[in-house]
Write an enzyme that holds these catalytic residues in place. Sequence first.
Site, PDB file in Angstrom:
ATOM      1  CE  LYS A 120      -2.132  -1.179   3.786  1.00 28.73           C
ATOM      2  NZ  LYS A 120      -1.426  -2.464   4.004  1.00 28.73           N
ATOM      3  NE  ARG A 126      -4.436  -1.422   9.721  1.00 28.41           N
ATOM      4  CZ  ARG A 126      -3.331  -0.843   9.301  1.00 28.41           C
ATOM      5  NH1 ARG A 126      -3.361   0.247   8.610  1.00 28.41           N
ATOM      6  NH2 ARG A 126      -2.187  -1.372   9.608  1.00 28.41           N
ATOM      7  NE  ARG A 132       7.142  -2.623   6.264  1.00 27.58           N
ATOM      8  CZ  ARG A 132       5.804  -2.553   6.335  1.00 27.58           C
ATOM      9  NH1 ARG A 132       5.117  -2.015   5.341  1.00 27.58           N
ATOM     10  NH2 ARG A 132       5.166  -3.018   7.381  1.00 27.58           N
ATOM     11  NE  ARG A 181       6.085  -0.510  10.244  1.00 28.25           N
ATOM     12  CZ  ARG A 181       4.915  -0.521   9.586  1.00 28.25           C
ATOM     13  NH1 ARG A 181       4.835   0.014   8.380  1.00 28.25           N
ATOM     14  NH2 ARG A 181       3.844  -1.052  10.115  1.00 28.25           N
ATOM     15  NE  ARG A 217       1.875  -4.856  11.419  1.00 23.27           N
ATOM     16  CZ  ARG A 217       2.870  -4.777  10.537  1.00 23.27           C
ATOM     17  NH1 ARG A 217       3.992  -5.441  10.734  1.00 23.27           N
ATOM     18  NH2 ARG A 217       2.744  -4.019   9.481  1.00 23.27           N
TER      19      ARG A 217
HETATM   20  P1  ADP Z   1       2.191  -1.916   3.168  1.00 28.88           P
HETATM   21  O1  ADP Z   1       2.193  -0.411   3.148  1.00 28.88           O
HETATM   22  O2  ADP Z   1       0.995  -2.506   2.484  1.00 28.88           O
HETATM   23  O3  ADP Z   1       2.392  -2.500   4.531  1.00 28.88           O
HETATM   24  P2  ADP Z   1       4.763  -1.629   1.794  1.00 28.88           P
HETATM   25  O4  ADP Z   1       4.467  -0.745   0.640  1.00 28.88           O
HETATM   26  O5  ADP Z   1       5.494  -1.043   2.945  1.00 28.88           O
HETATM   27  O6  ADP Z   1       3.424  -2.407   2.290  1.00 28.88           O
HETATM   28  O7  ADP Z   1       5.574  -2.868   1.200  1.00 28.88           O
HETATM   29  C1  ADP Z   1       6.058  -3.919   2.050  1.00 28.88           C
HETATM   30  C2  ADP Z   1       7.444  -4.352   1.574  1.00 28.88           C
HETATM   31  O8  ADP Z   1       7.334  -5.025   0.333  1.00 28.88           O
HETATM   32  C3  ADP Z   1       8.408  -3.197   1.363  1.00 28.88           C
HETATM   33  O9  ADP Z   1       9.685  -3.612   1.801  1.00 28.88           O
HETATM   34  C4  ADP Z   1       8.382  -2.956  -0.157  1.00 28.88           C
HETATM   35  O10 ADP Z   1       9.648  -2.480  -0.630  1.00 28.88           O
HETATM   36  C5  ADP Z   1       8.081  -4.344  -0.686  1.00 28.88           C
HETATM   37  N1  ADP Z   1       7.195  -4.343  -1.848  1.00 28.88           N
HETATM   38  C6  ADP Z   1       6.061  -3.582  -2.021  1.00 28.88           C
HETATM   39  N2  ADP Z   1       5.464  -3.880  -3.198  1.00 28.88           N
HETATM   40  C7  ADP Z   1       6.223  -4.858  -3.775  1.00 28.88           C
HETATM   41  C8  ADP Z   1       6.131  -5.609  -5.011  1.00 28.88           C
HETATM   42  N3  ADP Z   1       5.103  -5.427  -5.865  1.00 28.88           N
HETATM   43  N4  ADP Z   1       7.077  -6.536  -5.278  1.00 28.88           N
HETATM   44  C9  ADP Z   1       8.084  -6.741  -4.391  1.00 28.88           C
HETATM   45  N5  ADP Z   1       8.244  -6.087  -3.221  1.00 28.88           N
HETATM   46  C10 ADP Z   1       7.332  -5.155  -2.915  1.00 28.88           C
HETATM   47  P1  AMP Z   2       0.714   0.482   8.962  1.00 28.98           P
HETATM   48  O1  AMP Z   2       1.868   1.421   8.803  1.00 28.98           O
HETATM   49  O2  AMP Z   2      -0.440   0.793   8.077  1.00 28.98           O
HETATM   50  O3  AMP Z   2       1.155  -0.968   8.855  1.00 28.98           O
HETATM   51  O4  AMP Z   2       0.156   0.695  10.447  1.00 28.98           O
HETATM   52  C1  AMP Z   2       0.993   0.456  11.573  1.00 28.98           C
HETATM   53  C2  AMP Z   2       0.144   0.398  12.836  1.00 28.98           C
HETATM   54  O5  AMP Z   2      -0.510   1.674  13.064  1.00 28.98           O
HETATM   55  C3  AMP Z   2      -0.993  -0.636  12.838  1.00 28.98           C
HETATM   56  O6  AMP Z   2      -0.542  -1.937  13.174  1.00 28.98           O
HETATM   57  C4  AMP Z   2      -1.917  -0.027  13.912  1.00 28.98           C
HETATM   58  O7  AMP Z   2      -1.424  -0.239  15.217  1.00 28.98           O
HETATM   59  C5  AMP Z   2      -1.805   1.475  13.635  1.00 28.98           C
HETATM   60  N1  AMP Z   2      -2.816   1.919  12.647  1.00 28.98           N
HETATM   61  C6  AMP Z   2      -2.597   2.380  11.383  1.00 28.98           C
HETATM   62  N2  AMP Z   2      -3.738   2.712  10.781  1.00 28.98           N
HETATM   63  C7  AMP Z   2      -4.721   2.442  11.662  1.00 28.98           C
HETATM   64  C8  AMP Z   2      -6.154   2.552  11.636  1.00 28.98           C
HETATM   65  N3  AMP Z   2      -6.812   2.991  10.540  1.00 28.98           N
HETATM   66  N4  AMP Z   2      -6.858   2.196  12.752  1.00 28.98           N
HETATM   67  C9  AMP Z   2      -6.229   1.743  13.846  1.00 28.98           C
HETATM   68  N5  AMP Z   2      -4.892   1.606  13.939  1.00 28.98           N
HETATM   69  C10 AMP Z   2      -4.140   1.946  12.868  1.00 28.98           C
END
Ligand code: ADP
Ligand code: AMP
Length: 228
Positions: A26, A101, A140, A173, A184
């Site tokens: 995302k 969420r 990540r 993270r 999660r």
């Molecule tokens: P989210 O925001 O949904 O938690 P991220 O955008 O942070 O996911 O992506 C999670 C990990 O996967 C990151 O390390 C990113 O670089 C990697 N990643 C994201 N999209 C792809 C893809 N299409 N192919 C390979 N790796 C990806």
């Molecule tokens: P993310 O970066 O989207 O993976 O979010 C990291 C953490 O932030 C999650 O595991 C939750 O603890 C909190 N969080 C993010 N967005 C929300 C939401 N819409 N509602 C509740 N908690 C959230």
Amino acid sequence: MAVSRADVKKSYRTQIVLLGPPGAGKGTQAKSLSEELELAHISTGDILRQAIRQNTDLGKEAKSFVESGALVPDSLVTRMVTRRLLADDVKNGFILDGFPRNVAQAGELDEFLGKEGRSDYSVIYLDTSEKIIVQRLGGRRICRNCQAVYHLTNRPPKKDMSCDNCQGQLYQRPDDKEDTIKNRLEVYGKETQPVEEYYSRNKRLFAVNADKDSGIVLGEMLDFLRQR
Ligand code: ADP
Ligand code: AMP
């Protein structure tokens, strides 16, 4: 007649919700879409992590939830998002990454946008397999300074553990450690999967196979937005 870039932009729906499990991509896709379409990227996770780093009142309240992988209480997050949606830079449109969420948050979003006369938005679901999610979350790494997202193997930085954009140090993270990832994913199944059903029911949901390369995923999303 040649179609200008501005015309193409006008043909996009500019209010977008990105849905998908943790690690679906995302944040990665929201950044590309926001650059491509000049939209505000609103990541609730980024806002909460910044509040925790700065030790603000919001950060103090959210810290234990974020660290354990639980959802932060709806009232805090919804207030934070609706405030952000009223900011000047959101006038051109937004990409919501990490919100809603749960179904209560989805209802709050609809109510808020309805009152603002901005009810029309697209929902894109990044459909990802569990094996891929675990691999992506485990590798990540984030820039401490500008929050850019890397991956140890899928998207490594050019120079050892430092950000290509700002040379900030990369870190893992705390909630990307194995135990918290498990929690999660459980929270996602219980709380967020019903949001997919909520949007499927009202026919807003467009699903993309997000296991694919990020350039392909971006292309499919842009095609969908162009055709809407
Ligand atoms: P989210 O925001 O949904 O938690 P991220 O955008 O942070 O996911 O992506 C999670 C990990 O996967 C990151 O390390 C990113 O670089 C990697 N990643 C994201 N999209 C792809 C893809 N299409 N192919 C390979 N790796 C990806
Ligand atoms: P993310 O970066 O989207 O993976 O979010 C990291 C953490 O932030 C999650 O595991 C939750 O603890 C909190 N969080 C993010 N967005 C929300 C939401 N819409 N509602 C509740 N908690 C959230």
